[in-house]
Structures are given as structure tokens and as C-alpha cells.
Design a protein around this motif. Sequence first.
Motif, PDB file in Angstrom:
ATOM      1  N   ASN A 240       0.839  -1.195   0.000  1.00 54.32           N
ATOM      2  CA  ASN A 240       0.000   0.000   0.000  1.00 54.32           C
ATOM      3  C   ASN A 240       0.880   1.253   0.000  1.00 54.32           C
ATOM      4  O   ASN A 240       1.416   1.663   1.024  1.00 54.32           O
ATOM      5  CB  ASN A 240      -0.925  -0.020   1.221  1.00 54.32           C
ATOM      6  CG  ASN A 240      -1.968   1.082   1.196  1.00 54.32           C
ATOM      7  OD1 ASN A 240      -1.759   2.143   0.614  1.00 54.32           O
ATOM      8  ND2 ASN A 240      -3.101   0.834   1.834  1.00 54.32           N
ATOM      9  N   ALA A 241       0.986   1.875  -1.162  1.00 59.04           N
ATOM     10  CA  ALA A 241       1.841   3.064  -1.291  1.00 59.04           C
ATOM     11  C   ALA A 241       1.313   4.233  -0.476  1.00 59.04           C
ATOM     12  O   ALA A 241       2.097   5.071   0.004  1.00 59.04           O
ATOM     13  CB  ALA A 241       1.955   3.460  -2.761  1.00 59.04           C
ATOM     14  N   ALA A 242      -0.002   4.305  -0.292  1.00 63.06           N
ATOM     15  CA  ALA A 242      -0.584   5.410   0.476  1.00 63.06           C
ATOM     16  C   ALA A 242      -0.099   5.385   1.921  1.00 63.06           C
ATOM     17  O   ALA A 242       0.125   6.439   2.525  1.00 63.06           O
ATOM     18  CB  ALA A 242      -2.109   5.342   0.419  1.00 63.06           C
ATOM     19  N   ILE A 243       0.084   4.191   2.468  1.00 65.59           N
ATOM     20  CA  ILE A 243       0.598   4.094   3.837  1.00 65.59           C
ATOM     21  C   ILE A 243       2.037   4.593   3.893  1.00 65.59           C
ATOM     22  O   ILE A 243       2.409   5.352   4.794  1.00 65.59           O
ATOM     23  CB  ILE A 243       0.499   2.649   4.355  1.00 65.59           C
ATOM     24  CG1 ILE A 243      -0.965   2.221   4.466  1.00 65.59           C
ATOM     25  CG2 ILE A 243       1.190   2.522   5.716  1.00 65.59           C
ATOM     26  CD1 ILE A 243      -1.154   0.756   4.837  1.00 65.59           C
ATOM     27  N   ARG A 244       2.850   4.197   2.941  1.00 68.49           N
ATOM     28  CA  ARG A 244       4.245   4.651   2.931  1.00 68.49           C
ATOM     29  C   ARG A 244       4.328   6.170   2.826  1.00 68.49           C
ATOM     30  O   ARG A 244       5.119   6.810   3.532  1.00 68.49           O
ATOM     31  CB  ARG A 244       5.006   4.001   1.767  1.00 68.49           C
ATOM     32  CG  ARG A 244       5.164   2.484   1.913  1.00 68.49           C
ATOM     33  CD  ARG A 244       6.232   1.946   0.969  1.00 68.49           C
ATOM     34  NE  ARG A 244       5.916   2.190  -0.440  1.00 68.49           N
ATOM     35  CZ  ARG A 244       5.160   1.397  -1.183  1.00 68.49           C
ATOM     36  NH1 ARG A 244       4.598   0.312  -0.659  1.00 68.49           N
ATOM     37  NH2 ARG A 244       4.944   1.664  -2.456  1.00 68.49           N
TER      38      ARG A 244
END
Length: 244
Positions: free
Chosen positions: A189-193
Motif C-alpha cells: 500500500n503506497a498510500a501508507i508509505r
Amino acid sequence: MTALQIVRLPALSDNYVWLVHDPVSAETIVVDPAQAAPVLDALATRGWALTAIWNTHWHPDHTGGNAELKADTGCTVIAPAAEAAKIPTADRLVGEGDVVAIGGHRAVVLEVPAHTAGHIAYHFADDAIVFVGDTLFAMGCGRLFEGTAEQMFANMQRLAALPDATLVYCAHEYTLSNGRYALVAEPENAAIRHRMADVERLRAEGEATVPTTIAAERATNPFLRAADARMLAERRAAKDSFAG
């Protein structure tokens, strides 16, 4: 309608107490006062008079200031009906669908049990604000002390259905540890990163990471994003023992 003024008051080790003021009516409430002193200091600094305390659940780090604030200000204590026996300072008991107000701003009570058996939230639909206590956190949810994963999953689904722009006021600064687990729960999940980069910067600067929004939680919260109660239960158990 004139916007509510909301002040974040740090308390204990990682609690946030929310002081809410309506400039039109001059009414002021406090949500989940862990301690009385920070609230009394903030009231004195701003020249505000406390009208009411709104509790989301009975835990002492949410009700610890009730008695002193009530004695000092004469305010009314509003609390969940299902936890009346554990909140002896309560004057008004509320449950699902009840309406509470500060001036012309109306909040509907949502029953969101799981962290405690009678936990409630206060949703100001017209103001796009929800006070969630320990049910929903930034990238997290409350531990299942008195309820089930099925209940918490239902809570997550209900809160996820609120409008994207809804501001979520939770009661603890847990975002950094929650985010570290979220990276493990959803490594792709790129949004979390991306969010964690902001969270790490804010915490390094001593800044708060809440309120959050429903949109942010829908994109990055592994508990709000759980597909079913079984997945939520697995993630909650993993987070409970997570050492990251």
C-alpha cells in the motif's frame, strides 16, 4: 453557521482531550477529559466557561477529570447509557440516535461498542466532525477489551461510510506505532508509505498527527480496510503483539 473552535489539549502520556467552543452561544464542551488541570488552564486562558463534558466511554483516562471539572464549573456530564454504573458523575445518559448539542451545532450519538461494551461516538454531520474516543485511531482501532471483532468490524464499516472530508477526532497519539504495523499489514500500500513519511516528520518535530479524515483512514487504515470481521480479528491480534 459559525464554525466550532476545537482545541487539542495533551494529557497524561499520550491522550488528547478536545475542548470545543461555539463562539455564537459562548457554550464550551470538553470531550473525554483525562485530567481536569489542562482543561481548567485552557478555559482560563481563553475566558471560556465550561458547559458540559461529553464522555465516549468509561475508562479512567477519559473520565478522570469529570468530578473536578463538574465541581469547579457546575457543568453537565453526558455519558453512554450502557456505562452508567461506571461513570457516576453522569447527569444525562445517551444512546444510539440521541442528539446532543453545543449552541446550534447538533451531534448524533452513535453506539460503537467493542473497545468497551457501551462505547459511543458523537457525529456532527453538518460540521463534518466525529469524536470517536478509542474506537477509531489514525491507522488503527481500539483494542477489543469488552467486545468482539464482529462489533468492531461493524463500527469500521459505519465510520467508513461517513463523507470523505469528515474530521476524525480520536483520543490518543498512536499514529506512529499504528503506521508501523500498517506497513506490515499492507506492505504493497503506497498510500501508507507516503503517509508515514509525513507522520515521522510531524512526530520528530513534536507535532500532533490528529485529527485525521475518513478519506485518509479509508486509504491507509488496515482495520477500516479489513474485508471482514475475521481479517479484522487477525489484524487486531497481530497488532496487540506487534513490537515494531
